[in-house]
Motif scaffolding. Structure first.
Motif, PDB file in Angstrom:
ATOM      1  N   THR A 253       7.270 -14.207  33.496  1.00  0.00           N
ATOM      2  CA  THR A 253       6.128 -14.684  34.272  1.00  0.00           C
ATOM      3  C   THR A 253       5.958 -13.900  35.573  1.00  0.00           C
ATOM      4  OG1 THR A 253       7.580 -16.430  35.127  1.00  0.00           O
ATOM      5  CG2 THR A 253       6.114 -17.005  33.306  1.00  0.00           C
ATOM      6  N   GLY A 254       5.916 -12.574  35.437  1.00  0.00           N
ATOM      7  CA  GLY A 254       5.565 -11.724  36.571  1.00  0.00           C
ATOM      8  C   GLY A 254       4.059 -11.589  36.670  1.00  0.00           C
ATOM      9  N   LEU A 255       3.609 -10.511  37.283  1.00  0.00           N
ATOM     10  CA  LEU A 255       2.176 -10.279  37.469  1.00  0.00           C
ATOM     11  C   LEU A 255       1.414 -10.294  36.149  1.00  0.00           C
ATOM     12  CD1 LEU A 255      -0.386  -9.255  38.973  1.00  0.00           C
ATOM     13  CD2 LEU A 255       0.523  -6.936  38.679  1.00  0.00           C
ATOM     14  N   ILE A 256       1.853  -9.470  35.174  1.00  0.00           N
ATOM     15  CA  ILE A 256       1.115  -9.334  33.924  1.00  0.00           C
ATOM     16  C   ILE A 256       1.244 -10.592  33.069  1.00  0.00           C
ATOM     17  CG2 ILE A 256       0.826  -7.969  31.825  1.00  0.00           C
ATOM     18  CD1 ILE A 256      -0.017  -6.532  34.357  1.00  0.00           C
ATOM     19  N   GLY A 257       2.465 -11.098  32.887  1.00  0.00           N
ATOM     20  CA  GLY A 257       2.654 -12.281  32.064  1.00  0.00           C
ATOM     21  C   GLY A 257       1.875 -13.476  32.585  1.00  0.00           C
ATOM     22  N   THR A 258       1.927 -13.720  33.882  1.00  0.00           N
ATOM     23  CA  THR A 258       1.197 -14.850  34.453  1.00  0.00           C
ATOM     24  C   THR A 258      -0.309 -14.644  34.340  1.00  0.00           C
ATOM     25  OG1 THR A 258       3.021 -15.248  35.996  1.00  0.00           O
ATOM     26  CG2 THR A 258       0.910 -16.259  36.526  1.00  0.00           C
ATOM     27  N   SER A 259      -0.773 -13.396  34.510  1.00  0.00           N
ATOM     28  CA  SER A 259      -2.215 -13.119  34.356  1.00  0.00           C
ATOM     29  C   SER A 259      -2.667 -13.387  32.928  1.00  0.00           C
ATOM     30  CB  SER A 259      -2.520 -11.673  34.763  1.00  0.00           C
ATOM     31  OG  SER A 259      -2.273 -11.461  36.135  1.00  0.00           O
ATOM     32  N   VAL A 260      -1.829 -13.026  31.937  1.00  0.00           N
ATOM     33  CA  VAL A 260      -2.148 -13.351  30.539  1.00  0.00           C
ATOM     34  C   VAL A 260      -2.242 -14.868  30.375  1.00  0.00           C
ATOM     35  CG1 VAL A 260      -1.262 -13.344  28.175  1.00  0.00           C
ATOM     36  CG2 VAL A 260      -1.173 -11.254  29.544  1.00  0.00           C
ATOM     37  N   GLY A 261      -1.271 -15.588  30.931  1.00  0.00           N
ATOM     38  CA  GLY A 261      -1.294 -17.048  30.824  1.00  0.00           C
ATOM     39  C   GLY A 261      -2.532 -17.648  31.459  1.00  0.00           C
TER      40      GLY A 261
END
Length: 395
Positions: A10-18
């Motif tokens: 849940t970094g920048l990319i993972g959280t943005s996907v979520g």
């Protein structure tokens, strides 16, 4: 249809996907070894910070490149999802490290070409991928279901899918992303040696050039080490250009006189840089709105300015839009105008053939003549060229 999704990391990319998928009504499960990061992402609305009780439709592995293969193997062993993809910026390495871990076709590599210089869940944005390319690197083993799930993810995040071979992808991002990050970091590192008085002179150009150097050093160490060979190839080419430039500047600085060959070398490098920038900037569509600025120096010879006006009018320039500037020393007249882009090349050729000095440049705006300060009432000012031609028979 993707109804359930797991985001691992849940970094920048993972959280943005979520965030993007939650807004689409998808149930998103956030999984992270750092429980506080998962809770932060959940508080932002990226999903729920827990593991699903059964397989989700798609799992997104959002971890650094060297961790992808291990995390993929771990999550597949526990049966987290029916299909898997990742978002790492290096694609060949995860496949090599996975070895025989992907023969069932449930995995397809992915890399959204979007990011920020900030990292972590608090930097995430639901619209981060909007309009951006998202590379997918399916292998011969990739199943239709896994590819369709990945394509749906890309579409629902607002990105544009681009299918590539993994190694071709790595060579491409070495040029367009990884090597530029290194160059920005090298330049930014020199700022440590600037005194406070020097650093007060930092302007927007330097800030733009070095902005990406603010990226997470830990993550970027992983990225560069994971794509070492392609990045090295680009940096070797930069090294050769830089060495040639240093040699030219050394030659010029030896006695302060710009040698013709060395000066040409400096200009050639700058021109190649400008050409490279034009290659990645969208070109204006040809048409009446696309115009090329010109600046032409006309010597003080009888009728020269009139002849210039005759030629430019033949190439689609309105004579009333041509302005002229008289130099204080009265050594000639500089005419400025814009020509239609589709005739600019032929116009330039004809002007050069006439022996006139032609420069590209933004045309200066017309200014009303100022009160007389010298021989001519418009001295140092800009006026319609037709008035100059009528008033000064010498040009």
């Amino acid at each position: 249809m993707i109804r359930t999704l797991a985001v691992v990391g849940t970094g920048l990319i993972g959280t943005s996907v979520g965030l993007a998928m939650s807004r689409q009504g998808v149930t998103v499960h956030l999984v992270d070894r750092d429980a506080s990061a998962a809770r932060t992402a959940a508080a932002l609305g990226a999903g729920v910070a827990d593991s699903p009780t059964g397989p989700v439709d798609l799992a997104v592995i959002a971890v650094p490149p060297r961790a992808v293969a291990g995390v993929l193997a771990e999550q597949r062993a526990r049966g987290l999802a029916r299909s898997y993809t990742d978002v790492a910026s290096v694609k060949a390495l995860p496949v090599r490290e996975a070895g025989d871990g992907t023969p069932d076709g449930t995995y397809v590599g992915g890399h959204p070409m979007a990011g920020r210089e900030r990292s972590g869940p608090l930097a995430a944005r639901a619209d981060l991928f909007q309009g951006r390319p998202w590379v997918l690197t399916p292998s011969p083993h990739t199943s239709r279901t896994a590819l369709n799930h990945a394509l749906e993810l890309v579409a629902r995040c607002g990105a544009t899918p681009l299918v590539m071979d993994g190694e071709a992808h790595d060579r491409a991002v070495a040029l367009t992303s990884h090597a530029p990050h290194v160059v920005a970091s090298l330049l930014a590192a020199r700022l440590q040696h600037g005194t406070p008085d020097v650093l007060r002179l930092v302007g927007q150009g330097l800030r733009d050039t070095t902005r990406i150097a603010a990226g997470d050093p830990h993550l970027w160490t992983d990225i560069l080490c994971s794509n070492a060979a392609p990045v090295l190839q680009v940096l070797r080419e930069v090294e050769r250009d830089l060495a040639g430039l240093c040699t030219a500047l050394e030659d010029i600085g030896r006695d302060g006189e710009p040698k013709a060959a060395s000066r040409h070398h400096v200009r050639d490098l700058l021109e190649r840089g400008a050409a490279g920038l034009r290659a990645v900037r969208p070109s204006p569509a040809p048409g009446p709105a696309a115009r090329q600025p010109f600046r032409v120096t006309v010597a003080e010879r009888p009728g020269e300015l009139t002849r210039l006006l005759d030629i430019v009018v033949e190439h689609g320039v309105d004579a009333h839009e041509v302005t002229a500037r008289i130099a204080p020393e009265n050594v000639g007249v500089t005419a400025e105008f814009t020509a239609p882009a589709d005739t600019a090349g032929e116009l330039r050729r004809r002007l050069v053939e006439r022996g006139w000095h032609v420069e590209d440049g933004s045309a200066r705006p017309y200014r009303r003549p100022q009160p007389s300060r010298g021989t001519h009432p418009w001295e140092d000012g800009v006026v319609p060229a037709q008035r100059v031609a009528a008033a000064l028979p010498g040009v």
